[in-house]
Design an enzyme around this catalytic site. Structure first.
Site, short mmCIF file in Angstrom:
data_model
loop_
_atom_site.label_atom_id
_atom_site.label_comp_id
_atom_site.label_asym_id
_atom_site.label_seq_id
_atom_site.Cartn_x
_atom_site.Cartn_y
_atom_site.Cartn_z
N THR A 1 46.50 42.88 44.48
CA THR A 1 44.91 43.36 44.24
C THR A 1 45.12 44.29 43.06
O THR A 1 46.06 45.04 42.86
CB THR A 1 44.62 44.31 45.38
OG1 THR A 1 43.30 44.84 45.06
CG2 THR A 1 45.39 45.39 45.91
N GLU A 2 44.16 44.24 41.83
CA GLU A 2 44.26 44.65 40.62
C GLU A 2 44.31 46.24 40.62
O GLU A 2 44.85 47.05 39.61
CB GLU A 2 43.44 44.04 39.71
CG GLU A 2 41.83 44.08 40.14
CD GLU A 2 41.36 43.17 40.75
OE1 GLU A 2 42.33 42.30 41.66
OE2 GLU A 2 40.16 42.35 40.23
#
Lengths: 217, 236, 217, 236
Positions: A44-45
């Site tokens: 997840t960024e």
């Protein structure tokens, strides 16, 4: 058409040991169909690797969230880090695959997903980094828009999110490989004919006869 | 070396027309109390710098300053979650400066790390080309972006010690990067502990980067705030 | 001349709460003379802040070392990090002061310390980053070389380590402030005369009469 | 995801003319066993990339490969500690590529982070100008350096889990940066522990960056090695 067909078809692309970033919506849903015994590490960024499902009420952690600031859990062996590390990971080519939605894709592998002039203003967020940096880019979307117009174009009409990056398109009707020279029809969804796909696809299909039906269960 | 002050004292570092970086990520790990203080102070014409507008629906995180019409310019990578902000941008009340998220992050990092620019391939072949300078390195085209700094950075960490050493838990997201890139850095924390209680390997932001520590909500209170938000939006 | 005069004079520049990077040799030695009650936080460019003296035998940690890979200890509140963070700290202007040795310094605040063509080849290491990035640069060195030649020059003859960065020069004979327009003599060591300094200094001294003796104990 | 192999297997990833990044800092926190294996394997014409030559006096760290004449090019910021290496550079046996230490670090980081270049003010007005391209941003002059990558990075961490997650203790120095910037990344660790034993906040290098884990000396054995070196050189 089987329920959640696109999400389940995406899941067939997961290979054991892959690091994957999934876009919101159907791509994220595909994580529910990861085959038994296949380890897929989700990134997840906002700064996490190997996250799991949402927590139970009372067990959430305000600092463990996905890129939409929604609660998630970390799996054993999961890692957290800052966004500089996260985007170094993304842009530096360390993530095996990303699956994203799109407004349009074209036969040159261009993708438009972030802006409709005069209508949709959101900012590109991390989409451009993901599309540029991930080793393999899969676009998952409905084959046509709500008016029945093709979303697979000869040339995107909307502002691009990235140029020449798409490797595969998975729709509710077909799967295409996007190669340097253009679109290859590889699969048809149950009950769909190649003629129908040709009619609903604006981009030129290079191998109109070599498709196959594959079973999605 | 940091000094502990109250949120009321800290907010005075922000005045009309200040540029303010706000740590966090779309509402997660943001300095909740300080944002409330900025909203209450009513300072105007702020240039706000944060990675994306707050939690979906608006009114949270920088969304509080949007509702209050305190922002004149917003430097970010994403505004899609805040309809109020989009309205103000479309209505030309707020000027928008966009870059791709990874580029935004590197621009802030460059601002804090004394680098002159960010050179990235991301955005080539898109409208982003118009937001940057084009440059060729080794025969390959790249976009060159300028660093971002702010007058004040308001960030969020888990714990601090009196020297300003900060410990994060979970995703630290933009907080450690923004802690390096402003003239004045204010860290809001759940808890302030004794020197030495945070082991040297646990320090995510050394005190050298931090000017002021303020005590925010306790961890337990913060957990309640987030659970309520998540339950209300069907995410928990 | 008091023993360790230069190191003890350097220590007078330490102010409470300062973050400082000390070069090897005399600058490092100055840490022994930090005034009581003054907290000085020492940075080491390999990735540490607030380190203390060397450990006892048997109590060292192979991963706690200074920039020369020599054993040190971490003080309570000390932090460790990687070199990207360390040089972001250095180059980004977060360190209040650095004290370094030099081969030559000139009246424009240039410093030469890393190379003697055909003779000394070491590489610049972190010196250029420190000299460029630290808010205040103090050069500590003997006033003349071993042949008695001035090391404070009109213009450095050796390759520069950094241009226009020096704020203060502390030698065994005098202290200079280096301002935009040149050298200001601020102090004389015990028993040294201004005339002697003028003779042993190649760079122009702008205020030859305004010096003072200060007490170093 | 990483695979655990022996140092003997790992060293086969390095062949004649490979470019090899070696983590550590002047001898501290270096992959001792892997360096011994590379020396024993006798591979030649290596381009070695490390922040500085080994411990003062030579023969340690990359110094072992120097003594063995295995290096054809050395990319670094400092060689002053290794007289053997200086001799080989002066004798034109080894080609030297220097950059200032902070620039070297950013070049490696850029190589791993997909950035096109490093833009820094450090070195302006010095001979370093000749080692880079000059560029003006916002009217100010900077030097532009190209990223650095390697075929293989050999790094050192404290502990690993079977997924390749790495934990550091003390100064991690160049190791986490180099872990991102090579086609093949080999991590030598003191100890391999169960998945989950290293908490998510303790992971300094996530397994995504690591290809192979090798078991090095135990922490206790390594402590003895370093204490002996430090005592012999009067530093302890």
């Amino acid at each position: 058409m089987p329920k959640n067909y696109i999400a389940r078809r995406i899941a067939k692309e997961f290979k054991d040991g892959m690091y994957v970033n999934l876009g919101i919506g159907i791509p994220t849903e595909s994580a529910n169909y990861i085959p038994e015994g296949t380890r897929v590490f989700l990134q997840t960024e906002n700064g996490g690797l190997m996250f799991g499902p949402k927590p139970k009420r009372g067990e959430s952690n305000p600092d463990i969230a996905n890129a939409g600031a929604e609660p998630i859990t970390m799996l054993p062996g999961g890692a957290v880090f800052d966004v500089a590390t996260s985007f170094a990971m993304i842009r530096g080519g360390h993530i095996d695959m990303t699956v994203v939605g799109a407004l349009e894709v074209d036969e040159a592998g261009n993708i438009a997903s972030w802006k409709i002039p005069g209508k949709l203003l959101t900012g590109m967020g991390g989409a451009m980094d993901l599309l540029y940096g991930c080793k393999r880019v899969i676009v998952a979307m409905t084959h046509t828009d709500k008016h029945g117009n093709p979303k697979i174009r000869k040339k995107c009409t909307l502002p691009l999110t990235a140029a020449g990056v798409v490797d595969m398109i998975i729709t509710d009707k077909a799967v295409f490989r996007v190669d340097k020279d253009g679109l290859y029809l590889e699969e048809l969804a149950p009950g769909v004919t190649a003629a129908e796909i040709e009619q609903l696809t604006e981009g030129t299909i290079l191998n109109i006869i070599e498709w196959e039906h594959i079973e999605i269960t | 070396m940091a000094v502990q002050i109250t949120t009321a004292e800290a907010v005075k570092k922000i005045v009309d027309q200040s540029s303010v970086m706000i740590g966090g990520f779309l509402g997660a790990a943001v300095p909740l109390k300080m944002i409330d203080e900025i909203a209450a102070a009513g300072v105007k014409d702020l240039t706000v710098i944060s990675i994306g507008a707050g939690y979906r629906g608006g009114g949270v995180d920088v969304g509080k300053l949007v509702v209050n019409h305190q922002i004149i310019k917003y430097v970010t990578s994403h505004v899609g979650t805040d309809p109020n902000l989009i309205k103000q941008i479309v209505g030309e009340e707020v000027e928008l400066e966009l870059s791709p998220m990874g580029t935004f992050v590197e621009r802030v990092r460059a601002g804090g790390a004394g680098l002159g620019a960010v050179v990235t391939p991301v955005g080539m072949g898109t409208e982003v080309e118009a937001m940057a300078q084009k440059i060729t390195v080794d025969g390959k085209p790249y976009l060159l972006f300028k660093p971002i700094r702010a007058d004040v950075a308001v960030i969020k960490a888990y714990r601090a010690d009196p020297l300003g050493n900060l410990q994060y838990q979970g995703m630290s997201n933009t907080n450690p990067i923004m802690a390096t890139a402003a003239d004045i850095v204010i860290a809001e924390v759940d808890e302030i502990v004794e020197i030495g209680e945070i082991a040297c390997e646990q320090i995510g932001t050394p005190g050298i980067f931090v000017d002021y520590i303020v005590k925010g909500h306790s961890y337990e209170a913060r957990k309640v705030i987030y659970e309520e938000m998540w339950i209300a939006t069907n995410k928990l």
